[in-house]
Design an enzyme around this catalytic site. Structure first.
Site, mmCIF file in Angstrom:
data_model
loop_
_atom_site.group_PDB
_atom_site.id
_atom_site.type_symbol
_atom_site.label_atom_id
_atom_site.label_comp_id
_atom_site.label_asym_id
_atom_site.label_seq_id
_atom_site.Cartn_x
_atom_site.Cartn_y
_atom_site.Cartn_z
ATOM 1 N N HIS A 66 0.703 41.599 4.403
ATOM 2 C CA HIS A 66 -0.727 41.499 4.121
ATOM 3 C C HIS A 66 -1.290 40.245 4.786
ATOM 4 C CE1 HIS A 66 -1.053 44.321 0.390
ATOM 5 N NE2 HIS A 66 -0.468 44.891 1.420
ATOM 6 N N TYR A 193 -8.720 41.443 -6.390
ATOM 7 C CA TYR A 193 -8.796 40.693 -7.647
ATOM 8 C C TYR A 193 -10.255 40.773 -8.088
ATOM 9 C CZ TYR A 193 -4.255 38.483 -6.573
ATOM 10 O OH TYR A 193 -2.928 38.244 -6.292
ATOM 11 N N PRO A 284 0.370 35.476 -14.389
ATOM 12 C CA PRO A 284 0.661 36.216 -13.155
ATOM 13 C C PRO A 284 -0.483 36.262 -12.129
ATOM 14 C CG PRO A 284 0.272 37.742 -14.959
ATOM 15 C CD PRO A 284 0.251 36.363 -15.552
ATOM 16 N N LYS A 288 2.777 33.824 -8.617
ATOM 17 C CA LYS A 288 3.569 32.663 -8.193
ATOM 18 C C LYS A 288 4.959 32.555 -8.829
ATOM 19 C CE LYS A 288 0.833 30.893 -5.228
ATOM 20 N NZ LYS A 288 1.176 31.241 -3.856
ATOM 21 N N TYR A 376 -2.614 30.338 -1.972
ATOM 22 C CA TYR A 376 -2.164 31.723 -2.169
ATOM 23 C C TYR A 376 -0.985 32.063 -1.261
ATOM 24 C CZ TYR A 376 -2.438 36.660 -3.352
ATOM 25 O OH TYR A 376 -2.136 37.919 -3.814
HETATM 26 C C1 PHB Z 1 1.736 42.926 -8.560
HETATM 27 O O1 PHB Z 1 1.700 43.680 -7.587
HETATM 28 O O2 PHB Z 1 2.434 43.189 -9.560
HETATM 29 C C2 PHB Z 1 0.938 41.670 -8.560
HETATM 30 C C3 PHB Z 1 0.252 41.322 -7.413
HETATM 31 C C4 PHB Z 1 -0.504 40.173 -7.403
HETATM 32 C C5 PHB Z 1 -0.591 39.398 -8.537
HETATM 33 C C6 PHB Z 1 0.101 39.730 -9.680
HETATM 34 C C7 PHB Z 1 0.870 40.885 -9.693
HETATM 35 O O3 PHB Z 1 -1.359 38.274 -8.504
#
Ligand code: PHB
Ligand code: APR
Length: 385
Positions: A66, A193, A284, A288, A376
């Site tokens: 990505h 997000y 989450p 990280k 990030y």
């Molecule tokens: C996930 O794909 O489980 C995932 C991706 C990004 C995050 C948290 C979980 O910030």
């Protein structure tokens, strides 16, 4: 190594490469640790580390690269372009990383004692540290030079540190995430997000046919009150923006994740060292957890190699300090992402305006955008040991 999660496996992998003998003790079975579903974003340098140390082939084959991610608020999608900093992340599940590291250890002739549980850690401040463990119903002891407690948040490692030595820093968030895995092709090729008045939502994925999605929910949420149709309706509302339509499909897993930030200091005493979730956890929101655990393993491997192969004990003495300088920035970033993106019921109208202004700053100014992206994609870990 106590624990065969990402921290223990990576530490063992790096030490084995340097010719240092390791013993791994893991409470659960191989199939349990290889199928434990967790997050799935690997930072730029973590992905590079897997490649450089010979365990990145499957990630590059079946994972997804990505080059950016998206933040949605007020119905407008904002893309953060990692490529602007020459970076990317890899979408590759934690349990796949665990599988690759286990396979590499076995190929290298190493062993992992599965279904073996450490019951005591003794004399780590003396000259003969020892772990006591049970395996196949037998009680056994192992004399060690170094004990690495990579045994997760509820492990025996942190609990064994002298109580008067440890200081804990903690924040619990007043909500959780309802997560699903669904037989649905990803609705977008990058993550979203979303900050929405009804609460946070996240669109992620596992493969070209499986989506991973999350909804912010109250901590006392009863999954029985969330039939599939209600989950899809809520996700559609929170992720809505022009030109977007949500792919739906059969949901084959639902779970609720609590959200917590936690750090224990110090991460060492005598010859006992903590790595990964054993010493710190993050909510989450920035994905990280795995990355922080792997970075600790790299820092600890470097320090153990310096002590035993280069006769330089200083790096190991400074292990806590080196890790925590990085860890607190990760804690800060995970807290920031959580604060920016969620709905807080105790927020006043003023607080909500401030949250929007902050989001606007982070996604719409060059300085803000760079700050978000560099965290990030991951702060530097340093040289591969
Ligand atoms: C996930 O794909 O489980 C995932 C991706 C990004 C995050 C948290 C979980 O910030
Ligand atoms: N004896 C043997 N093994 C133990 C013991 C014990 N007494 N206690 C715990 N373990 C094992 C657990 O069974 C687990 O497999 O230690 C391992 C710890 O692994 P993780 O919990 O995966 O922790 P870590 O390696 O630090 O990785 C952190 O995992 O929890 C996620 O989101 C988190 O992504 C992050 C990552």
């Amino acid at each position: 190594m106590i624990g065969a999660g990402p921290a223990g496996l990576m530490l063992a992998h790096l030490l084995t490469r340097a010719g240092i003998e390791t013993v791994m003790i893991e409470r659960h079975s191989r199939s349990y640790v290889e199928n434990r579903i967790r997050a799935g974003i690997l930072e730029h340098e973590v992905a590079a580390l897997l490649r450089e140390t010979g365990v990145g082939a499957r990630m590059d084959e079946v994972g997804f690269r990505h080059d950016g991610t998206n933040i949605l608020f007020d119905g407008v999608l904002h893309r953060l372009d990692f490529a602007s900093l020459g970076k990317h992340v890899m979408l590759y599940s934690q349990h796949e990383v665990v599988r690759d590291l286990i396979a590499a250890r076995l190929v290298a002739g190493g062993e992992i004692l599965f279904e073996a549980e450490v019951t005591a850690i003794e004399n780590f401040n003396g000259s003969e540290p020892r772990v006591c463990f049970t395996h196949h119903g037998e009680t056994r002891e192992l004399d060690c030079e170094i004990i690495a407690a990579c045994d997760g948040f509820h492990g025996i490692g942190r609990a064994s540190l002298p109580a008067n030595l440890v200081r804990e820093y903690d924040r619990e968030y007043p909500f959780g995430w309802l997560g699903i895995l669904a037989e649905a092709p990803p609705s977008l090729d990058e993550l979203i997000y979303a900050n929405h008045d009804r609460g946070f939502a996240l669109l992620s994925m596992r493969s070209s046919s499986v989506s991973r999605l999350y909804l912010q929910c109250p901590l006392d949420t009863d999954l029985a009150e969330w039939p599939d149709s209600r989950i899809w309706d809520e996700l559609s509302i929170r992720l809505a923006h022009p030109g977007f339509s949500l792919n739906t499909g059969a949901i084959f897993q639902k779970n609720i994740t609590p959200m917590r930030s936690y750090v224990a200091e110090p991460m060492q005493s005598g010859r006992l060292f903590l790595a990964g979730d054993a010493a710190h956890i993050v909510p989450p929101t920035g994905a990280k957890g795995l990355n922080a655990a792997v970075a600790d393993a790299v820092i600890l491997a470097r320090a153990i190699i310096a002590q035993f192969l280069d006769d330089n004990p200083e790096t190991l003495r400074c292990y806590t300090e080196t890790c925590l300088a990085r860890i607190w920035k990760i804690e800060r970033f995970s807290w920031l992402m959580t604060s920016l993106l969620h709905r807080f019921d105790n927020h006043s109208a003023f607080d909500r305006r401030i949250q929007r202004a902050e989001l606007d700053y982070y996604v719409n100014t060059p300085t803000g955008g760079t700050a978000l992206i560099e965290n990030y994609v991951g702060l530097p870990i340093g040289a591969v040991p």
